[in-house]
Write an enzyme that holds these catalytic residues in place. Structure first.
Site, short mmCIF file in Angstrom:
data_model
loop_
_atom_site.label_atom_id
_atom_site.label_comp_id
_atom_site.label_asym_id
_atom_site.label_seq_id
_atom_site.Cartn_x
_atom_site.Cartn_y
_atom_site.Cartn_z
N CYS A 114 0.80 -1.22 0.00
CA CYS A 114 0.00 0.00 0.00
C CYS A 114 0.84 1.28 0.00
O CYS A 114 0.33 2.34 -0.33
CB CYS A 114 -0.96 0.00 1.20
SG CYS A 114 -2.12 -1.39 1.17
N HIS A 260 -3.48 6.89 1.77
CA HIS A 260 -3.87 5.61 1.18
C HIS A 260 -5.25 5.23 1.68
O HIS A 260 -5.57 5.36 2.86
CB HIS A 260 -2.86 4.53 1.58
CG HIS A 260 -3.37 3.14 1.39
ND1 HIS A 260 -3.81 2.67 0.17
CD2 HIS A 260 -3.55 2.11 2.27
CE1 HIS A 260 -4.22 1.43 0.31
NE2 HIS A 260 -4.07 1.07 1.57
N ASN A 290 -10.21 -0.53 -1.38
CA ASN A 290 -8.75 -0.42 -1.21
C ASN A 290 -8.07 -0.97 -2.45
O ASN A 290 -8.11 -2.17 -2.71
CB ASN A 290 -8.35 -1.22 0.04
CG ASN A 290 -6.86 -1.17 0.33
OD1 ASN A 290 -6.05 -0.89 -0.55
ND2 ASN A 290 -6.49 -1.47 1.56
#
Length: 333
Positions: A114, A260, A290
């Site tokens: 990520c 993020h 995500n």
């Protein structure tokens, strides 16, 4: 002095919209259950035969290049972040390079989960500062819907992830007022198994996907949700403050924070810790879920398109992910 600056942004998400209600066909869940825990309402899944990791990255890159008023031939280097490459090897950067017709230039594939896009941006920033390259394509792209466990057993992870790609054109500049001010990279491998996929791994006998590997869940995402949350909220704030301290700024100076898109509860906790109003923090996880390395460039592009970023604004990118890894970049737009 030579600095780096972002001159073009782009993103691509597959056309296949998968709502929370759609997921109830595969698992025991509900729209309310998912939204309460993640803030996600829908996500995008790739279309087999149309989308690949590399093709999505190429589409995002073409948009970014067009907005930077450049041609693919102007690119000196590609830095590509993904944990879901099209092949075990070579990496998807090679395939994207081929699609853009850029044979011969260097490509770098990185796996920082990520935090991948911020790591990639940092790499580009360093190469440009040294004078080695003038125009670098920084990309994050993921296809995660093909390997998540879409069952009740795997729902805690499956409801979170989506597919997509984002890209930025990073170029050399001599303007100290509009540039990447600094980047900050961190990792702590002690917690590697708190969020990981074990297989396929080279340290087991044989290359084949055995029945035992599958039955034991070796190809599924393993996530210690409590550990991830506890570390994320601490590291996010730390690395944001690190970037501010390094450049003589305070939290109130941030015009826009682009975190993020991991979980709306994490972003909201960090927003409150930093004392920022809602309008200064980007949140689009409700639309895309995500998307790992793609989430920051997708969110950054959307924010720019919505007029939320103006020349001279202080923009902070921040990420936390598997590894554990965390990173930030502070940009004077």
């Amino acid at each position: 002095m030579t600095y780096s600056t972002i001159t073009g942004l782009g993103f691509y998400v597959p056309e296949n919209v998968v709502t929370n209600n759609d997921l109830t066909q595969f698992m025991d869940t509900s729209d309310q259950w998912i939204q309460d825990r993640t803030g996600i309402q829908q996500r995008r899944y790739f279309t087999h035969g149309k989308d690949t990791n590399a093709s999505m990255a190429t589409a995002a890159s073409r948009m970014a290049l067009e907005r930077a008023k450049l041609q693919p031939a102007d690119v000196d280097l590609i830095v590509f972040a993904t944990i879901t490459p099209d092949y075990f090897f070579p990496g998807s950067a090679f395939l994207m390079q081929r699609e853009l017709g850029l044979e011969g230039i260097g490509v770098i594939d990185i796996r920082n989960q990520c935090s991948g896009f911020v790591y990639a941006l940092s790499i580009a920033d360093q190469f440009i500062k040294t004078g080695m390259y003038k125009t670098i394509l920084v990309v994050g792209s993921e296809i995660q819907s093909s390997w998540i466990n879409k069952s009740t057993e795997g729902r805690n992870v499956a409801v979170i992830f989506g597919d997509g790609a984002g890209a930025a054109v990073v170029q050399a500049t001599n303007d100290p007022e509009h540039r990447v001010l600094s980047t900050h990279l961190h990792a702590d491998g002690r917690y590697a198994e708190d969020l990981y996929v074990k297989e396929p791994g080279s340290s087991r006998p044989g290359r084949a996907a055995t029945k035992e590997m599958i039955d034991e869940g070796g190809f599924d995402v393993v996530m210690n949700g409590n550990a991830v949350f506890k570390h994320a909220v601490v590291r996010f704030s730390e690395v944001i403050n690190e970037s501010l301290d390094a450049n003589g700024y305070k939290a109130e100076d941030i015009a826009l924070l682009v975190p993020h898109q991991a979980n709306v509860r994490i972003s909201e906790y960090v927003r409150q810790q930093m004392g920022l109003p809602e309008e200064r923090v980007v949140s689009n996880i409700h639309k895309y879920g995500n998307t790992t390395a793609a989430s920051i460039p997708i969110a950054l592009t959307e924010a720019f398109d919505e007029g939320r970023i103006k020349s001279g604004d202080l923009v902070c990118l921040a990420a936390f992910g598997s590894g554990f890894t965390w990173a930030s970049a502070l940009i004077k737009w």
